[in-house]
Design an enzyme around this catalytic site. Structure first.
Site, PDB file in Angstrom:
ATOM      1  N   VAL A  37     -70.319  25.766 -15.556  1.00 48.16           N
ATOM      2  CA  VAL A  37     -70.869  26.825 -16.407  1.00 48.16           C
ATOM      3  C   VAL A  37     -70.579  26.543 -17.884  1.00 48.16           C
ATOM      4  CG1 VAL A  37     -70.912  29.286 -16.903  1.00 48.16           C
ATOM      5  CG2 VAL A  37     -70.620  28.493 -14.557  1.00 48.16           C
ATOM      6  N   CYS A  38     -69.337  26.114 -18.171  1.00 46.10           N
ATOM      7  CA  CYS A  38     -68.973  25.847 -19.561  1.00 46.10           C
ATOM      8  C   CYS A  38     -69.798  24.685 -20.095  1.00 46.10           C
ATOM      9  CB  CYS A  38     -67.522  25.467 -19.681  1.00 46.10           C
ATOM     10  SG  CYS A  38     -66.477  26.510 -18.724  1.00 46.10           S
ATOM     11  N   GLY A  39     -69.914  23.649 -19.280  1.00 45.48           N
ATOM     12  CA  GLY A  39     -70.709  22.498 -19.695  1.00 45.48           C
ATOM     13  C   GLY A  39     -72.067  22.970 -20.136  1.00 45.48           C
TER      14      GLY A  39
END
Lengths: 179, 168
Positions: free
Chosen positions: B59-61
């Site tokens: 998700v962060c990526g």
């Protein structure tokens, strides 16, 4: 929370009636594996709702991650300018692992489009502004990755598997009718 | 890309993060293993501070990769984008290289999460940053802040609206 800031118009690539109960907008990238996975699901969802659903596809190429995404989007727009957007759109997703000039030329041939005209459109970036406009509109609307779906203008934050999309669309249909 | 259902998300602590009008706490953090970045050095232009939980988690990526694609839109406002997580500088370097990121990722690594704590953007129970966004004006005052549920990539619409609303 996130809502579609650029309304669907006649300029959009749309399937299904203008007065459908629900409009599903996808912001997608031809090279994104998740969009590739969503592609047949969207087809199933369209089949499920028939004329009650209109589907709109807008470009959101993540070019830093996907080297062929921008060109693929421009190729689809090139085909679209000749009335063959969806034919190209489908074939690009169906051949996602082969994206690149060789595939674009094969698809041109299959769709009886001019290879010279396509090369020229890519070289002159004829459709870059349109793709960019889709992208910028998507950013403004809260597109947070690909694919991002909007159901009657509201961003769909849930999963895009068949059941989740169908139930989210149904929910909006019920609300729309009772309003 | 797909977000998990909102029901699994722990409660938002958006009332906890520093609000608009507060001065942005100054800090110096490693941007690379041998270079540091000091917030006050950026006075004179807007800064987007994007705290996120961790490098590498999918998700962060997505969030950092998305901002990377949107960088030209931020640059139209002369704004500087800084990503911040508790990952170390070496980890950030590998992550940035793999994602072709064109903006600095700062390591809030030692003491862990100290800067995030000053911004109210640290999750004590988890030991990582909240998904908190701050737009800081050219005088160093927070103009806008927003905390998204940890599983939801907030996108960039709020940041762009905040940049647009900054006094010229």
């Amino acid at each position: 929370m996130a809502t579609l800031k650029v309304l669907v118009t006649g300029e959009d690539h749309a399937q299904g009636p203008e007065d459908a109960d629900v409009t599903l907008v996808e912001y997608g990238d031809y090279e994104c594996p998740h969009c590739g996975r969503a592609y047949p699901i969207v087809k199933q969802v369209q089949k499920h709702f028939g004329k009650r659903l209109r589907f709109v596809f807008r470009n959101f190429p993540l070019s830093e991650m996907h080297p062929h995404a921008e060109a693929a989007a421009e190729v689809a727009e090139f085909a679209g300018a000749q009335g063959k957007f969806w034919e190209m759109h489908d074939r690009l997703f169906e051949n996602q692992e082969r994206l690149g000039e060789a595939l674009f030329l094969d698809l041109d041939k299959e769709l009886k489009l001019s290879a010279t005209a396509m090369r020229q459109a890519l070289a002159q970036k004829t459709f870059e502004a349109r793709v960019r406009a889709d992208f910028t509109g998507g950013v403004r609307s809260g597109v947070n990755g690909t694919p991002t779906f909007f159901i009657n203008g509201q961003r769909h934050n849930g999963s895009f598997d068949f059941d989740a999309l169908v139930s989210a669309i149904q929910q909006v249909m019920i609300t729309a009718k009772s309003a | 890309m797909a977000q998990s259902g909102a029901s699994k998300v722990t409660p938002i602590h958006s009332d906890r993060i520093l609000p608009a009008g507060a001065g942005a706490p100054n800090f110096t953090l490693h941007a690379t293993p041998d270079q540091t970045l000091t917030l006050s050095d950026l006075l004179g232009r807007p800064v987007i501070l994007a705290f996120y939980p961790a490098d590498w988690s999918p998700v962060c990526g997505d969030q950092m990769a998305l901002y990377n694609e949107i960088l030209p839109e931020f640059q139209k406002f002369g704004a500087e984008l800084l990503g911040v997580s508790v990952d170390g500088a070496w980890c950030h370097a590998a992550f940035a290289e793999s994602r072709h990121l064109h903006f600095p990722l700062l390591a809030d690594f030692e003491p862990k999460g100290a800067v995030a704590q000053q911004y109210g953007a640290y999750r004590d129970a988890d030991g990582f940053c909240d998904r908190a966004l701050f737009v800081i004006d050219k005088k160093g005052i927070i103009a806008w802040s927003y905390c998204s549920p940890v599983a939801v990539n907030p996108g960039a619409d709020g940041i762009l609206e905040a940049l647009e609303d900054l006094p010229k």
